[in-house]
Enzyme design. Structure first.
Site, PDB file in Angstrom:
ATOM      1  N   GLU A 277     -96.154 -55.474 -32.331  1.00  0.00           N
ATOM      2  CA  GLU A 277     -96.602 -54.881 -33.324  1.00  0.00           C
ATOM      3  C   GLU A 277     -98.026 -54.454 -33.269  1.00  0.00           C
ATOM      4  OE1 GLU A 277     -94.940 -54.924 -36.497  1.00  0.00           O
ATOM      5  OE2 GLU A 277     -93.372 -55.408 -35.033  1.00  0.00           O
ATOM      6  N   TRP A 280     -97.499 -50.946 -31.760  1.00  0.00           N
ATOM      7  CA  TRP A 280     -96.976 -50.229 -33.139  1.00  0.00           C
ATOM      8  C   TRP A 280     -98.320 -49.641 -33.622  1.00  0.00           C
ATOM      9  CZ3 TRP A 280     -93.339 -47.413 -34.831  1.00  0.00           C
ATOM     10  CH2 TRP A 280     -91.852 -47.934 -34.466  1.00  0.00           C
ATOM     11  N   TRP A 308     -87.829 -32.991 -54.428  1.00  0.00           N
ATOM     12  CA  TRP A 308     -87.552 -34.381 -54.679  1.00  0.00           C
ATOM     13  C   TRP A 308     -87.263 -34.610 -56.082  1.00  0.00           C
ATOM     14  CZ3 TRP A 308     -87.755 -37.958 -50.856  1.00  0.00           C
ATOM     15  CH2 TRP A 308     -88.285 -37.588 -49.475  1.00  0.00           C
ATOM     16  N   ASN A 343     -94.949 -57.209 -44.618  1.00  0.00           N
ATOM     17  CA  ASN A 343     -94.600 -55.978 -43.513  1.00  0.00           C
ATOM     18  C   ASN A 343     -93.061 -55.677 -43.988  1.00  0.00           C
ATOM     19  OD1 ASN A 343     -95.108 -53.829 -41.745  1.00  0.00           O
ATOM     20  ND2 ASN A 343     -93.507 -55.014 -40.625  1.00  0.00           N
ATOM     21  N   TRP A 361     -92.287 -39.345 -50.599  1.00  0.00           N
ATOM     22  CA  TRP A 361     -92.825 -40.426 -49.819  1.00  0.00           C
ATOM     23  C   TRP A 361     -94.377 -40.531 -49.998  1.00  0.00           C
ATOM     24  CZ3 TRP A 361     -96.425 -39.680 -45.998  1.00  0.00           C
ATOM     25  CH2 TRP A 361     -96.411 -38.263 -45.302  1.00  0.00           C
ATOM     26  N   TRP A 384     -94.851 -44.975 -43.594  1.00  0.00           N
ATOM     27  CA  TRP A 384     -94.240 -44.453 -44.875  1.00  0.00           C
ATOM     28  C   TRP A 384     -93.150 -43.283 -44.272  1.00  0.00           C
ATOM     29  CZ3 TRP A 384     -93.099 -44.923 -49.593  1.00  0.00           C
ATOM     30  CH2 TRP A 384     -93.572 -45.751 -50.514  1.00  0.00           C
TER      31      TRP A 384
END
Length: 471
Positions: A277, A280, A308, A343, A361, A384
């Site tokens: 993590e 990441w 959208w 998370n 988004w 996102w």
């Protein structure tokens, strides 16, 4: 005569240990620590913004410790391009150190400040502190930045050496800091708690975590006793499985190097999952640095012109935690109440907005940015875009989280839902995940009155999402 102080400009490194910038500055002379509240970053924030309160608490702790050494933390309010040259001139400083940032706005600001100060005769040096590897330090064999996590993580681990995560020593002795009584009066500060005009910074009641370096230390020590089980518990929001250190890492009240050392020294399977993590986080930092346009648009060009069809009323319901999907609503209410979201729930809530409500988004990213105590542009944009299938992700666009099965799997007994959606507490462990599907409900509970019916139907919205992304 007192020697010229060396300015250490604190930003995302609000601590006094394992501190690259402070350690480097101490090699050049007595250090004067400085923090500048930038109106460009404060404008538009609510008066009770939790991040401002967190920062003020961390600064208060630093100032108290520096004053005990006979020094000072200079706290200024205004444009850093104006404030830092004034502080340097008034205090006779000829050197300034700061830790590099990688966000587009920060890079432009730092370049401008460097130019101004160097014109004024002040030497400026930026150092690496908030990541283990930065910028071009990890590239593919073809010399290109990584855009998929797995090969990046493999390269990150391969290049890691003890020197990569060694602590930067800080000498907490009076002789290594500028004396407070040598400073001009206007930069000595007062005895009041640090606060920003217009913000309720001194009121920390809204914060649900401990603040400052001491708070980070307490959380770190607690997590060290649980890290071995991180891999098996991290996805369950009602369990104490994660570290709760994200805000501390964001504001630098703990060093990334210390976290890496903890993971490697523990060496358990859970610690290795947690280390992943941390990798990441670095992946997204280098991604945003190489592709700053990802802050404003989809990383994958194919999705930049999507139209959208989602409704504004659905976005409002999502923000308010009133979608009719209990786990999504619980997650959104946790965010609004505490400034934190687990998370696993960030993925569920983001997928629901994009793939169920069919809303851009970027609207969700901006809302999270306004609410998250641990908001980090790189991680937020990256996360996102991962959920929206528009960013750096090897998985295809047809990955869509089912909010009901996610609830059944990761909050099976409904403990998390009951905490944040108390109107559902009367439901049993089966009905609480999808009240509209229950064969029977308590007589005291009426769907549509006590809790909203689902604003969309997942199966049909899933088909619409597949059509939208697949066209």
């Amino acid at each position: 005569m007192n020697p010229s102080p060396v300015l250490c400009w604190l930003r995302r490194d609000l601590r006094l240990s394992d501190h690259a910038t402070l350690s480097r500055a101490q090699q050049c002379g007595p250090v004067l620590a400085v923090f500048v509240f930038d109106p460009a970053l404060l404008t538009g924030l609510p008066a009770n913004d939790k991040r401002v309160a967190f920062i003020c608490a961390a600064l208060d702790e630093i100032r108290t410790r520096l004053r005990a050494l006979g020094s000072e933390l200079v706290v200024s309010y205004g444009d850093p391009q104006q404030q830092l040259p004034c502080i340097a001139q008034d205090c006779g400083a000829r050197q300034l150190f700061f830790a590099r940032d990688y966000e587009p706005m920060a890079l432009a600001r730092d370049a401008a400040i460097t130019q101004i100060l160097e014109t004024q005769g002040v030497t400026v040096e930026a150092v690496k502190d908030q990541v283990v590897f930065e910028q071009d330090e990890l590239l593919s064999k073809a010399g290109q930045p990584y855009t998929v996590f797995t090969p990046y993580a493999r390269a990150w681990r391969a290049q890691l050496t003890p020197a990569s995560y060694a602590a930067w020593p800080v000498k907490l002795e009076s002789r290594y800091f500028a004396a407070r009584d040598s400073l001009p009066a206007q930069w000595r500060g007062d005895e009041k708690p640090i606060a920003v005009p217009g913000f309720a910074n001194a009121n920390l009641a809204a914060l649900t975590i401990q603040t400052g370096e001491r708070g980070a230390r307490a959380l770190l020590q607690d997590f060290a006793t649980r890290i071995a089980r991180y891999g098996e518990l991290r996805d369950y929001p009602a369990r104490k499985g994660v570290s709760y250190l994200s805000a501390h890492l964001r504001f630098g009240t703990v060093s990334i190097r210390e976290l890496v050392r903890l993971a490697l020294e523990d060496g358990s399977a859970g610690a290795m999952v947690w280390l992943n993590e941390l990798i990441w986080r670095e992946f997204y930092q280098q991604w945003l640095w190489h592709f700053p346009e990802a802050e404003q648009t989809s990383f994958k060009p194919a999705y930049r012109n999507l139209v959208w069809p989602g409704e504004d009323s659905h976005f409002d319901a999502w923000c308010a935690g009133q979608t009719g999907y209990p786990l999504v609503d619980a997650a959104m209410r946790q965010l609004k109440l505490s400034g934190y979201m687990h998370n696993r729930l960030r993925m569920v809530a983001a997928s629901f907005l994009v793939k169920d409500l069919l809303i851009d988004w970027q609207r969700g990213e901006r809302y999270f940015a306004s609410q998250l105590l641990d908001y980090d542009m790189a991680a937020n944009c990256g996360g996102w875009q991962w959920a929206a299938s528009t960013g750096c992700d090897a998985q295809p666009w047809f990955r869509i989280f089912n909010p009901v099965t996610q609830s059944q799997k990761f909050d099976a007994d409904g403990h998390f839902i009951r905490r944040y959606v108390p109107e559902l507490a009367v439901l049993d462990n089966k009905a609480i995940h999808a009240p509209w599907l229950a064969k029977t409900l308590p007589e005291t509970f009426l769907l549509g009155r006590d809790y909203p019916a689902p604003i969309v139907e997942h199966a049909s919205q899933r088909e619409k999402a597949l059509a939208l992304f697949g066209r």
